[in-house]
Design an enzyme around this catalytic site. Structure first.
Site, PDB file in Angstrom:
ATOM      1  CD  GLU A 283      -2.712  -1.255   2.516  1.00 27.43           C
ATOM      2  OE1 GLU A 283      -3.880  -1.630   2.425  1.00 27.43           O
ATOM      3  OE2 GLU A 283      -2.180  -0.979   3.610  1.00 27.43           O
TER       4      GLU A 283
HETATM    5  C1  TNX Z   1      -4.288  -4.093   4.579  1.00 23.51           C
HETATM    6  S1  TNX Z   1      -2.616  -6.452   4.312  1.00 23.51           S
HETATM    7  C2  TNX Z   1      -3.026  -3.825   5.069  1.00 23.51           C
HETATM    8  C3  TNX Z   1      -2.868  -3.374   6.460  1.00 23.51           C
HETATM    9  C4  TNX Z   1      -4.175  -3.253   7.162  1.00 23.51           C
HETATM   10  C5  TNX Z   1      -5.077  -4.412   6.781  1.00 23.51           C
HETATM   11  C6  TNX Z   1      -6.365  -4.438   7.529  1.00 23.51           C
HETATM   12  C7  TNX Z   1      -1.572  -5.394   4.106  1.00 23.51           C
HETATM   13  C8  TNX Z   1      -0.330  -5.866   3.575  1.00 23.51           C
HETATM   14  N1  TNX Z   1      -1.876  -4.123   4.393  1.00 23.51           N
HETATM   15  O1  TNX Z   1      -2.167  -2.141   6.493  1.00 23.51           O
HETATM   16  O2  TNX Z   1      -3.932  -3.264   8.540  1.00 23.51           O
HETATM   17  O3  TNX Z   1      -5.339  -4.336   5.401  1.00 23.51           O
HETATM   18  O4  TNX Z   1      -7.064  -5.619   7.263  1.00 23.51           O
END
Ligand code: TNX
Length: 471
Positions: A283
């Site tokens: 992300e």
């Molecule tokens: C996505 S999974 C994210 C996290 C969040 C999560 C909540 C991932 C690699 N990144 O930053 O905490 O969703 O479900």
């Protein structure tokens, strides 16, 4: 339903009668080394028995056949004896976990012959101690609980926008400032290097390898607030206690950022005996795509220069990776990933598909904590999937194993951790350990229900899911 072992062993043949643990029952082990004696003492503790220097009715033995591997074991229980044989200490440890399950909360071990070894090398759980901090004692309890189901990796998500949780000697404000709060504005916390090292040893004594993650180049607000020079504009910012994602980035290309990454990974690598360091990579919406690629290449080289292998969330597969780099698959099917291309070039993949393996998803609308972005995830949803069928092009030869992440935006206590992890994590453990053939929800739910007395005896706050026939 006495023979309810989870994960399901490779083979299990019930016998007649049971071995009854009595006041005079003794446990022996050979050869007796510091390591095997510790395993025998743990079993003696569970049985309320003493350890004996001479062969006893409950006998543990190394020297089993090499085909058992590092983690396999053979267990033969008759009304007069319990014999546990392994090729390596981890196998003895797992045989002891099986005995604990056969006992439930009672004194009888049903007669049985078990031959067992794991399907996958990587059987993990992840705790996000960044969004809400968890003290060492709680993480140790979590290690105990996952080891009971033969999981062998604990991935610690040690940094995020809301908090930095590990002391770094060369960058002290990361922990003292960056670790001073958490989601919702609580007091947060961090592990000193000594505490972290102790936790790593504690986990190792339960055959759990700690995998530390520092999430970069996004998810770094706590670091930027601690050291504004790591950002492109260099402006001071207050700490962040909300739950947005994708708004922060290291300033890729600034020399001080390279120093930072190398210092942090160097210190973590030195504290971590296991071969892996996780660099996140997810992300990174606030990092320009070209910078992202540059950063991941650079991180990969830095991790290698400290003698470790890199792991990253599946976004890193946008970059042409070294074969030794491991990709952790998480994104739902409707989002593009390059994971199959990475696998085709030789990288191994850890399977953590959000719709099945994300322990922070609510079970159903009644779950008091958790998120829902990947949908509700029932105990059945967490169990009924096959890691070699999740991503087209990522088959058995590419899958290193499975891991269940517990993100903690909504998790404020150990009771919350346990409610979301149990019993779904037990299903993930079975997927990681047991042969694919013969696994079915209809059969599994009965074995899972039979874990009730054991879970209650160790005080686990598990979800009494209505579709499981709890004992
Ligand atoms: C996505 S999974 C994210 C996290 C969040 C999560 C909540 C991932 C690699 N990144 O930053 O905490 O969703 O479900």
């Amino acid at each position: 339903m006495p023979l309810a072992v989870v994960p399901k062993p490779v083979s299990l043949t019930p016998g007649a009668g049971a071995f009854v643990v009595r006041a005079a029952t003794r446990v022996s082990v050979r050869p007796a080394t510091a390591e095997t004696a510790r395993i025998a003492a743990a079993l003696a503790g569970v049985l309320g028995a003493d350890v004996s220097p001479t062969p006893a009715a409950v006998a543990l033995e190394l020297g089993g056949p090499a085909r058992l591997g590092e983690e396999g074991y053979e267990l033969d229980v008759t009304p007069s004896s319990v014999r546990l044989v392994a090729h390596a200490p981890a196998g003895l440890f797992y045989g002891v976990q099986t005995i604990r399950q056969l006992l439930g909360a009672g004194r009888r071990i049903p007669a049985v012959r078990i031959r067992d070894r794991p399907r996958f090398a990587w059987r993990g759980a992840m705790l996000d101690v960044a969004r809400h901090f968890r003290p060492v004692s709680e993480v140790e309890r979590f290690v105990d609980l996952i080891a009971l189901y033969k999981l062998n990796r604990l991935h610690l998500h040690l940094s995020d926008d809301q908090g930095w949780r590990i002391a770094i000697a060369k960058w002290p404000r990361l922990a003292t400032h960056g670790g001073s709060t958490e989601v919702g504005g609580g007091k947060g916390g961090y592990y000193t290097q000594r505490q972290y090292a102790k936790l790593v040893r504690y986990a190792a004594s339960r055959y759990v390898e700690v995998v530390p993650e520092i999430d970069m180049p996004g998810h770094v607000h706590a670091a930027l607030s601690s050291y504004p020079k790591l950002s492109c504009d260099g402006k001071p910012t207050p700490l962040y206690t909300g739950t947005d994602v994708g708004f922060s980035s290291l300033c890729v290309g600034k020399p001080v950022v390279d120093d930072f990454v190398s210092d942090v990974i160097g210190e973590l690598a030195r504290l971590t005996p296991g071969p892996f360091v996780h660099v996140g990579g997810d992300e990174a919406a606030a990092t320009k795509p070209v910078d992202y690629v540059r950063f991941i290449r650079r991180a990969q080289a830095i991790v290698a220069s400290h003698g470790k292998r890199m792991i990253g969330w599946d976004e890193i597969a946008r970059v042409r990776l070294d074969r030794s780099t491991v990709v952790q698959h998480w994104r739902p099917r409707d989002r593009p990933t390059r994971t199959a291309e990475a696998a085709a070039r030789g990288s191994k993949v850890i399977m953590s598909p959000a719709e099945h393996a994300y322990l922070d998803m609510k079970y159903d609308p009644s779950t008091p904590v958790g998120l829902t972005w990947a949908g509700y995830t029932s105990v059945r949803d967490a169990y009924a999937w096959e890691p070699t069928r999740e991503v087209p092009g990522v088959g058995a030869s590419a899958v290193l194993g499975v891991e269940a992440p517990l993100w903690s935006e909504t998790i404020r206590s150990m009771a919350d951790v346990e409610l979301l992890a149990f019993p779904r994590l037990i299903g993930i453990a079975e997927i990681g350990w047991s042969p694919r053939r013969g696994r079915s929800w209809a059969e599994y739910r009965t074995r899972l229900g039979a874990q009730g007395p054991l879970l209650r005896s160790v005080g686990v706050n598990y979800y009494r899911a209505p579709d499981v026939p709890w004992k």
